[in-house]
Design a protein around this motif. Structure first.
Motif, PDB file in Angstrom:
ATOM      1  N   ILE A   1       0.820  -1.213   0.000  1.00  0.00           N
ATOM      2  CA  ILE A   1       0.000   0.000   0.000  1.00  0.00           C
ATOM      3  C   ILE A   1       0.853   1.263   0.000  1.00  0.00           C
ATOM      4  N   LEU A   2       2.087   1.144   0.490  1.00  0.00           N
ATOM      5  CA  LEU A   2       2.993   2.286   0.475  1.00  0.00           C
ATOM      6  C   LEU A   2       3.694   2.451  -0.870  1.00  0.00           C
ATOM      7  N   GLY A   3       3.806   1.350  -1.607  1.00  0.00           N
ATOM      8  CA  GLY A   3       4.553   1.411  -2.853  1.00  0.00           C
ATOM      9  C   GLY A   3       6.050   1.471  -2.635  1.00  0.00           C
ATOM     10  N   LEU A   4       6.500   0.972  -1.477  1.00  0.00           N
ATOM     11  CA  LEU A   4       7.924   0.979  -1.142  1.00  0.00           C
ATOM     12  C   LEU A   4       8.426  -0.454  -1.006  1.00  0.00           C
ATOM     13  N   ASP A   5       9.729  -0.647  -1.231  1.00  0.00           N
ATOM     14  CA  ASP A   5      10.287  -1.980  -1.052  1.00  0.00           C
ATOM     15  C   ASP A   5      10.804  -2.141   0.378  1.00  0.00           C
ATOM     16  N   ALA A   6      11.041  -3.394   0.749  1.00  0.00           N
ATOM     17  CA  ALA A   6      11.456  -3.699   2.116  1.00  0.00           C
ATOM     18  C   ALA A   6      12.766  -3.029   2.482  1.00  0.00           C
ATOM     19  N   GLU A   7      13.691  -2.970   1.541  1.00  0.00           N
ATOM     20  CA  GLU A   7      15.000  -2.366   1.825  1.00  0.00           C
ATOM     21  C   GLU A   7      14.867  -0.889   2.161  1.00  0.00           C
ATOM     22  N   THR A   8      14.030  -0.184   1.420  1.00  0.00           N
ATOM     23  CA  THR A   8      13.831   1.245   1.669  1.00  0.00           C
ATOM     24  C   THR A   8      13.217   1.486   3.041  1.00  0.00           C
ATOM     25  N   VAL A   9      12.194   0.699   3.368  1.00  0.00           N
ATOM     26  CA  VAL A   9      11.518   0.842   4.659  1.00  0.00           C
ATOM     27  C   VAL A   9      12.476   0.525   5.799  1.00  0.00           C
ATOM     28  N   ALA A  10      13.236  -0.545   5.659  1.00  0.00           N
ATOM     29  CA  ALA A  10      14.179  -0.928   6.716  1.00  0.00           C
ATOM     30  C   ALA A  10      15.265   0.123   6.892  1.00  0.00           C
ATOM     31  N   ARG A  11      15.789   0.618   5.801  1.00  0.00           N
ATOM     32  CA  ARG A  11      16.858   1.619   5.873  1.00  0.00           C
ATOM     33  C   ARG A  11      16.384   2.877   6.590  1.00  0.00           C
ATOM     34  N   ASP A  12      15.190   3.325   6.276  1.00  0.00           N
ATOM     35  CA  ASP A  12      14.672   4.543   6.917  1.00  0.00           C
ATOM     36  C   ASP A  12      14.421   4.305   8.406  1.00  0.00           C
ATOM     37  N   ALA A  13      13.859   3.143   8.751  1.00  0.00           N
ATOM     38  CA  ALA A  13      13.582   2.858  10.161  1.00  0.00           C
ATOM     39  C   ALA A  13      14.869   2.746  10.965  1.00  0.00           C
ATOM     40  N   LEU A  14      15.857   2.086  10.414  1.00  0.00           N
ATOM     41  CA  LEU A  14      17.120   1.907  11.132  1.00  0.00           C
ATOM     42  C   LEU A  14      17.900   3.208  11.256  1.00  0.00           C
ATOM     43  N   ALA A  15      17.632   4.135  10.352  1.00  0.00           N
ATOM     44  CA  ALA A  15      18.298   5.437  10.420  1.00  0.00           C
ATOM     45  C   ALA A  15      17.713   6.321  11.519  1.00  0.00           C
ATOM     46  N   HIS A  16      16.565   5.920  12.081  1.00  0.00           N
ATOM     47  CA  HIS A  16      15.899   6.696  13.145  1.00  0.00           C
ATOM     48  C   HIS A  16      15.570   5.763  14.309  1.00  0.00           C
ATOM     49  N   PRO A  17      16.564   5.306  15.045  1.00  0.00           N
ATOM     50  CA  PRO A  17      16.326   4.343  16.129  1.00  0.00           C
ATOM     51  C   PRO A  17      15.379   4.854  17.215  1.00  0.00           C
ATOM     52  N   ALA A  18      15.264   6.170  17.351  1.00  0.00           N
ATOM     53  CA  ALA A  18      14.372   6.716  18.371  1.00  0.00           C
ATOM     54  C   ALA A  18      12.900   6.413  18.064  1.00  0.00           C
ATOM     55  N   ARG A  19      12.616   6.033  16.824  1.00  0.00           N
ATOM     56  CA  ARG A  19      11.233   5.746  16.446  1.00  0.00           C
ATOM     57  C   ARG A  19      10.822   4.313  16.768  1.00  0.00           C
ATOM     58  N   ARG A  20      11.746   3.537  17.294  1.00  0.00           N
ATOM     59  CA  ARG A  20      11.447   2.130  17.555  1.00  0.00           C
ATOM     60  C   ARG A  20      10.289   1.968  18.531  1.00  0.00           C
ATOM     61  N   ALA A  21      10.247   2.807  19.564  1.00  0.00           N
ATOM     62  CA  ALA A  21       9.168   2.709  20.550  1.00  0.00           C
ATOM     63  C   ALA A  21       7.824   2.984  19.910  1.00  0.00           C
ATOM     64  N   MET A  22       7.768   3.964  19.021  1.00  0.00           N
ATOM     65  CA  MET A  22       6.505   4.256  18.349  1.00  0.00           C
ATOM     66  C   MET A  22       6.111   3.115  17.424  1.00  0.00           C
ATOM     67  N   ARG A  23       7.096   2.502  16.759  1.00  0.00           N
ATOM     68  CA  ARG A  23       6.792   1.351  15.898  1.00  0.00           C
ATOM     69  C   ARG A  23       6.180   0.215  16.729  1.00  0.00           C
TER      70      ARG A  23
END
Length: 278
Positions: A37-59
């Motif tokens: 639904i996002l139109g994004l691949d897994a690598e892109t999503v993972a890279r962005d999430a890992l670049a912002h570790p402070a967002r882990r709690a919200m995830r």
């Protein structure tokens, strides 16, 4: 909201759901449509999430609230035969397109018409067809009431319904939150799952600092947090509006249920997910 696109906070929530599928293999909340639904691949999503570790709690919170809501919905459908689901502020929610109760649960997605149009185009591009049991209830709250919009879409307010209202209430005024809960509270046999946050003054210094950063980020997107509730006050309000059963999970409860490995690290106050039934 950006015209003809989902709100930025709806997009952020969808990326958290997708990142949970990639980084935690959807361990507590499986959603095979979170990436398409996002139109994004897994690598892109993972890279962005890992670049912002402070967002882990919200995830973790976003995954937990979805898991909680869909488990409660399943109990209502299987245990009581409930056959109407209303997803309020549906955004990029994908339940209707992977509905395990497709033969017995009609889904009403309520959102702004422009957001719905964008979502339907995105799903079409991803090759995901709208199921026959899904109804798009386009409600412009500047002109329509929730109940009128639902009735116009074929909703039967004489029968019980389950409402999923995630990632919306904090961005509404307390008056708007109360008005929506009053509508649901007036429907006998119905239930709602929604999330809310403790007042910043109730948080620890560390949690308050993290909250301020998140609040500043969403305010910069034009979608500030407007509502906070003390649990006891909110519970009293719900009972006054016709709800008779309340299950409220704060941070320690959510961690023990969904993330037991880190439960001891969970703050005492913060985000809640609540189930209330009439």
């Amino acid at each position: 909201m950006i015209e003809k696109e989902p709100s930025r906070t709806a997009w952020m929530a969808a990326t958290h759901r997708a990142a949970h599928q990639v980084l935690e293999s959807g361990r507590i909340f499986a959603d095979p449509l979170a990436l398409p639904i996002l139109g994004l691949d897994a690598e892109t999503v993972a890279r962005d999430a890992l670049a912002h570790p402070a967002r882990r709690a919200m995830r973790a919170f976003v995954a937990a609230r979805s898991a909680f809501a869909e488990t409660a919905l399943a109990r209502a459908v299987e245990g009581r035969g409930l056959d109407q689901l209303v997803v309020l502020g549906a955004g990029l929610d994908t339940f209707a397109y992977r509905n395990p109760f497709a033969d017995r649960l009609r889904v009403f997605e309520v959102d702004h018409p422009a957001t719905q149009a964008w979502k339907r185009r995105r799903l079409g591009e991803a090759g995901v067809a709208a199921p026959g049991d899904l109804v798009y209830a386009a409600v412009d709250f500047e002109r329509d009431t929730l109940l009128d919009g639902l009735r116009n879409a074929g909703f039967d307010d004489r029968r019980p319904a389950f409402f999923v209202w995630l990632g919306v209430a904090p961005y509404l005024t307390p008056q708007a939150v109360r008005a929506t809960l009053a509508v649901i509270g007036g429907l006998p046999g119905s239930a709602v799952v929604f999330d809310y946050a403790d007042p910043p003054s109730a948080l620890s210094d560390e949690a308050r600092a993290a909250h301020v950063l998140r609040a500043e980020r969403v305010a910069a997107l034009g979608e500030p947090w407007l509502s906070y509730f003390e649990p006891a006050v909110l519970h009293a309000l719900l009972r006054n509006l016709g709800f008779v059963a309340i299950e409220d999970l704060g941070p320690p409860d959510l961690a023990r249920r969904y993330w037991p490995v880190v439960a001891r690290q969970a703050p005492e106050r913060g985000g809640h997910v609540l189930l209330a039934a009439t």
